[in-house]
Write a protein that holds these residues in place. Structure first.
Motif, PDB file in Angstrom:
ATOM      1  N   ILE A   1      27.208 -30.442 -30.025  1.00  0.00           N
ATOM      2  CA  ILE A   1      28.094 -31.463 -29.460  1.00  0.00           C
ATOM      3  C   ILE A   1      27.878 -32.664 -30.362  1.00  0.00           C
ATOM      4  CG2 ILE A   1      28.730 -32.822 -27.434  1.00  0.00           C
ATOM      5  CD1 ILE A   1      26.884 -30.857 -25.800  1.00  0.00           C
ATOM      6  N   ALA A   2      28.901 -33.105 -31.053  1.00  0.00           N
ATOM      7  CA  ALA A   2      28.727 -34.142 -32.075  1.00  0.00           C
ATOM      8  C   ALA A   2      28.237 -35.468 -31.495  1.00  0.00           C
ATOM      9  CB  ALA A   2      30.024 -34.347 -32.845  1.00  0.00           C
ATOM     10  N   SER A   3      28.764 -35.875 -30.355  1.00  0.00           N
ATOM     11  CA  SER A   3      28.472 -37.199 -29.820  1.00  0.00           C
ATOM     12  C   SER A   3      28.720 -37.194 -28.316  1.00  0.00           C
ATOM     13  CB  SER A   3      29.403 -38.216 -30.500  1.00  0.00           C
ATOM     14  OG  SER A   3      29.393 -39.442 -29.842  1.00  0.00           O
ATOM     15  N   MET A   4      28.179 -38.163 -27.614  1.00  0.00           N
ATOM     16  CA  MET A   4      28.449 -38.280 -26.175  1.00  0.00           C
ATOM     17  C   MET A   4      29.940 -38.475 -25.908  1.00  0.00           C
ATOM     18  SD  MET A   4      25.768 -37.718 -24.380  1.00  0.00           S
ATOM     19  CE  MET A   4      26.234 -38.359 -22.769  1.00  0.00           C
ATOM     20  N   VAL A   5      30.674 -38.982 -26.886  1.00  0.00           N
ATOM     21  CA  VAL A   5      32.125 -39.139 -26.750  1.00  0.00           C
ATOM     22  C   VAL A   5      32.794 -37.774 -26.596  1.00  0.00           C
ATOM     23  CG1 VAL A   5      34.201 -39.930 -27.962  1.00  0.00           C
ATOM     24  CG2 VAL A   5      32.128 -41.320 -28.012  1.00  0.00           C
ATOM     25  N   ASP A   6      32.165 -36.731 -27.123  1.00  0.00           N
ATOM     26  CA  ASP A   6      32.718 -35.383 -27.103  1.00  0.00           C
ATOM     27  C   ASP A   6      32.267 -34.548 -25.912  1.00  0.00           C
ATOM     28  OD1 ASP A   6      34.034 -35.660 -29.699  1.00  0.00           O
ATOM     29  OD2 ASP A   6      31.992 -35.731 -30.483  1.00  0.00           O
ATOM     30  N   VAL A   7      31.450 -35.121 -25.034  1.00  0.00           N
ATOM     31  CA  VAL A   7      30.941 -34.397 -23.871  1.00  0.00           C
ATOM     32  C   VAL A   7      32.088 -34.060 -22.917  1.00  0.00           C
ATOM     33  CG1 VAL A   7      29.536 -34.705 -21.789  1.00  0.00           C
ATOM     34  CG2 VAL A   7      28.607 -35.325 -24.011  1.00  0.00           C
ATOM     35  N   THR A   8      32.031 -32.841 -22.366  1.00  0.00           N
ATOM     36  CA  THR A   8      33.016 -32.390 -21.378  1.00  0.00           C
ATOM     37  C   THR A   8      32.272 -31.958 -20.126  1.00  0.00           C
ATOM     38  OG1 THR A   8      32.947 -30.071 -22.027  1.00  0.00           O
ATOM     39  CG2 THR A   8      34.455 -31.510 -23.280  1.00  0.00           C
ATOM     40  N   PRO A   9      32.994 -31.676 -19.043  1.00  0.00           N
ATOM     41  CA  PRO A   9      32.324 -31.172 -17.835  1.00  0.00           C
ATOM     42  C   PRO A   9      31.486 -29.909 -18.100  1.00  0.00           C
ATOM     43  CG  PRO A   9      34.529 -31.879 -17.286  1.00  0.00           C
ATOM     44  CD  PRO A   9      34.418 -31.947 -18.788  1.00  0.00           C
ATOM     45  N   GLU A  10      31.837 -29.142 -19.109  1.00  0.00           N
ATOM     46  CA  GLU A  10      31.076 -27.947 -19.490  1.00  0.00           C
ATOM     47  C   GLU A  10      29.641 -28.302 -19.901  1.00  0.00           C
ATOM     48  OE1 GLU A  10      31.142 -24.885 -23.310  1.00  0.00           O
ATOM     49  OE2 GLU A  10      33.039 -25.715 -22.608  1.00  0.00           O
ATOM     50  N   ASP A  11      29.413 -29.533 -20.331  1.00  0.00           N
ATOM     51  CA  ASP A  11      28.103 -29.968 -20.826  1.00  0.00           C
ATOM     52  C   ASP A  11      27.214 -30.572 -19.742  1.00  0.00           C
ATOM     53  OD1 ASP A  11      28.854 -29.308 -23.527  1.00  0.00           O
ATOM     54  OD2 ASP A  11      30.119 -31.106 -23.466  1.00  0.00           O
ATOM     55  N   GLN A  12      27.728 -30.693 -18.548  1.00  0.00           N
ATOM     56  CA  GLN A  12      26.992 -31.351 -17.472  1.00  0.00           C
ATOM     57  C   GLN A  12      25.639 -30.685 -17.204  1.00  0.00           C
ATOM     58  OE1 GLN A  12      29.326 -31.998 -13.962  1.00  0.00           O
ATOM     59  NE2 GLN A  12      27.562 -32.485 -12.703  1.00  0.00           N
ATOM     60  N   ALA A  13      25.605 -29.376 -17.148  1.00  0.00           N
ATOM     61  CA  ALA A  13      24.352 -28.678 -16.821  1.00  0.00           C
ATOM     62  C   ALA A  13      23.285 -28.901 -17.886  1.00  0.00           C
ATOM     63  CB  ALA A  13      24.614 -27.186 -16.613  1.00  0.00           C
ATOM     64  N   VAL A  14      23.644 -28.786 -19.157  1.00  0.00           N
ATOM     65  CA  VAL A  14      22.635 -28.943 -20.209  1.00  0.00           C
ATOM     66  C   VAL A  14      22.154 -30.387 -20.302  1.00  0.00           C
ATOM     67  CG1 VAL A  14      24.157 -29.320 -22.210  1.00  0.00           C
ATOM     68  CG2 VAL A  14      21.944 -28.222 -22.522  1.00  0.00           C
ATOM     69  N   LEU A  15      23.036 -31.346 -20.109  1.00  0.00           N
ATOM     70  CA  LEU A  15      22.607 -32.751 -20.141  1.00  0.00           C
ATOM     71  C   LEU A  15      21.722 -33.062 -18.943  1.00  0.00           C
ATOM     72  CD1 LEU A  15      25.886 -34.442 -21.399  1.00  0.00           C
ATOM     73  CD2 LEU A  15      23.807 -33.948 -22.702  1.00  0.00           C
ATOM     74  N   GLY A  16      22.052 -32.496 -17.790  1.00  0.00           N
ATOM     75  CA  GLY A  16      21.197 -32.651 -16.610  1.00  0.00           C
ATOM     76  C   GLY A  16      19.832 -32.023 -16.832  1.00  0.00           C
ATOM     77  N   LYS A  17      19.808 -30.853 -17.458  1.00  0.00           N
ATOM     78  CA  LYS A  17      18.544 -30.181 -17.768  1.00  0.00           C
ATOM     79  C   LYS A  17      17.684 -31.068 -18.661  1.00  0.00           C
ATOM     80  CE  LYS A  17      18.063 -25.675 -18.627  1.00  0.00           C
ATOM     81  NZ  LYS A  17      18.092 -24.356 -19.322  1.00  0.00           N
ATOM     82  N   MET A  18      18.303 -31.710 -19.649  1.00  0.00           N
ATOM     83  CA  MET A  18      17.559 -32.587 -20.550  1.00  0.00           C
ATOM     84  C   MET A  18      16.943 -33.762 -19.789  1.00  0.00           C
ATOM     85  SD  MET A  18      20.221 -32.443 -23.796  1.00  0.00           S
ATOM     86  CE  MET A  18      19.660 -33.962 -24.533  1.00  0.00           C
ATOM     87  N   MET A  19      17.687 -34.326 -18.849  1.00  0.00           N
ATOM     88  CA  MET A  19      17.184 -35.464 -18.072  1.00  0.00           C
ATOM     89  C   MET A  19      16.002 -35.055 -17.192  1.00  0.00           C
ATOM     90  SD  MET A  19      18.885 -38.073 -19.026  1.00  0.00           S
ATOM     91  CE  MET A  19      18.638 -39.314 -17.778  1.00  0.00           C
ATOM     92  N   VAL A  20      16.068 -33.867 -16.615  1.00  0.00           N
ATOM     93  CA  VAL A  20      14.989 -33.380 -15.748  1.00  0.00           C
ATOM     94  C   VAL A  20      13.780 -32.946 -16.573  1.00  0.00           C
ATOM     95  CG1 VAL A  20      14.388 -31.543 -14.108  1.00  0.00           C
ATOM     96  CG2 VAL A  20      16.568 -32.728 -13.895  1.00  0.00           C
ATOM     97  N   LEU A  21      14.021 -32.416 -17.741  1.00  0.00           N
ATOM     98  CA  LEU A  21      12.959 -31.932 -18.613  1.00  0.00           C
ATOM     99  C   LEU A  21      12.123 -33.066 -19.210  1.00  0.00           C
ATOM    100  CD1 LEU A  21      11.854 -29.316 -19.829  1.00  0.00           C
ATOM    101  CD2 LEU A  21      13.606 -29.493 -21.603  1.00  0.00           C
ATOM    102  N   ALA A  22      12.747 -34.199 -19.486  1.00  0.00           N
ATOM    103  CA  ALA A  22      12.052 -35.315 -20.158  1.00  0.00           C
ATOM    104  C   ALA A  22      10.770 -35.736 -19.444  1.00  0.00           C
ATOM    105  CB  ALA A  22      13.000 -36.492 -20.346  1.00  0.00           C
ATOM    106  N   PRO A  23      10.780 -36.021 -18.136  1.00  0.00           N
ATOM    107  CA  PRO A  23       9.526 -36.445 -17.505  1.00  0.00           C
ATOM    108  C   PRO A  23       8.453 -35.351 -17.506  1.00  0.00           C
ATOM    109  CG  PRO A  23      11.343 -36.464 -15.917  1.00  0.00           C
ATOM    110  CD  PRO A  23      11.917 -36.118 -17.242  1.00  0.00           C
ATOM    111  N   ARG A  24       8.877 -34.100 -17.365  1.00  0.00           N
ATOM    112  CA  ARG A  24       7.909 -32.995 -17.401  1.00  0.00           C
ATOM    113  C   ARG A  24       7.223 -32.921 -18.757  1.00  0.00           C
ATOM    114  NH1 ARG A  24       9.772 -26.908 -17.582  1.00  0.00           N
ATOM    115  NH2 ARG A  24       8.534 -26.683 -19.462  1.00  0.00           N
ATOM    116  N   LEU A  25       7.998 -33.018 -19.839  1.00  0.00           N
ATOM    117  CA  LEU A  25       7.414 -32.940 -21.176  1.00  0.00           C
ATOM    118  C   LEU A  25       6.523 -34.142 -21.468  1.00  0.00           C
ATOM    119  CD1 LEU A  25      10.425 -31.525 -23.223  1.00  0.00           C
ATOM    120  CD2 LEU A  25       8.459 -30.283 -22.271  1.00  0.00           C
ATOM    121  N   MET A  26       6.925 -35.318 -21.034  1.00  0.00           N
ATOM    122  CA  MET A  26       6.088 -36.502 -21.255  1.00  0.00           C
ATOM    123  C   MET A  26       4.749 -36.334 -20.539  1.00  0.00           C
ATOM    124  SD  MET A  26       7.351 -38.974 -23.211  1.00  0.00           S
ATOM    125  CE  MET A  26       7.714 -37.661 -24.343  1.00  0.00           C
TER     126      MET A  26
END
Length: 115
Positions: free
Chosen positions: A50-75
């Motif tokens: 996905i080139a940029s957040m400008v290019d995000v579609t509803p199809e990307d919601q799950a992976v972006l949500g996963k990234m947000m949830v994963l960040a605190p666990r990895l830290m």
């Protein structure tokens, strides 16, 4: 899965360029930034190009949500206990340098605050 053969992050995902991996599954790769701005500085990257957040579609919601949830666990796994910062640069005015969506997650003591 979308892939750009000229994208440095797509090359890292494909294993063509080495990285110091922190996490990997079918959707996301997390690795240490090669030019860290903090004692712990990782990048979370969707494996689908996905080139940029400008290019995000509803199809990307799950992976972006996963990234947000994963960040605190990895830290936490990397020993960050006093908080962290998450940044997604978007477009030239937003400071984006690599045109593949990626989230910087930075933690640990901030050396510039000492004094």
């Amino acid at each position: 899965m979308s892939h750009d053969p000229n994208c440095i992050f797509c090359k890292i995902i494909a294993g063509q360029i080495p990285s110091k991996k922190v996490f990997e599954d079918d959707d996301v790769l997390a690795f240490h930034d090669i030019n860290p701005w903090a004692p712990v500085h990782i990048l979370l990257v969707p494996k689908r190009h996905i080139a940029s957040m400008v290019d995000v579609t509803p199809e990307d919601q799950a992976v972006l949500g996963k990234m947000m949830v994963l960040a605190p666990r990895l830290m936490a796994e990397l020993g960050v206990t006093g908080g962290f910062r998450q940044v997604i640069n978007t477009g030239p005015d937003g400071g984006q340098e690599v045109y593949h969506v990626h989230m910087h997650v930075m933690g640990g003591p901030r050396p510039w605050l000492k004094g």
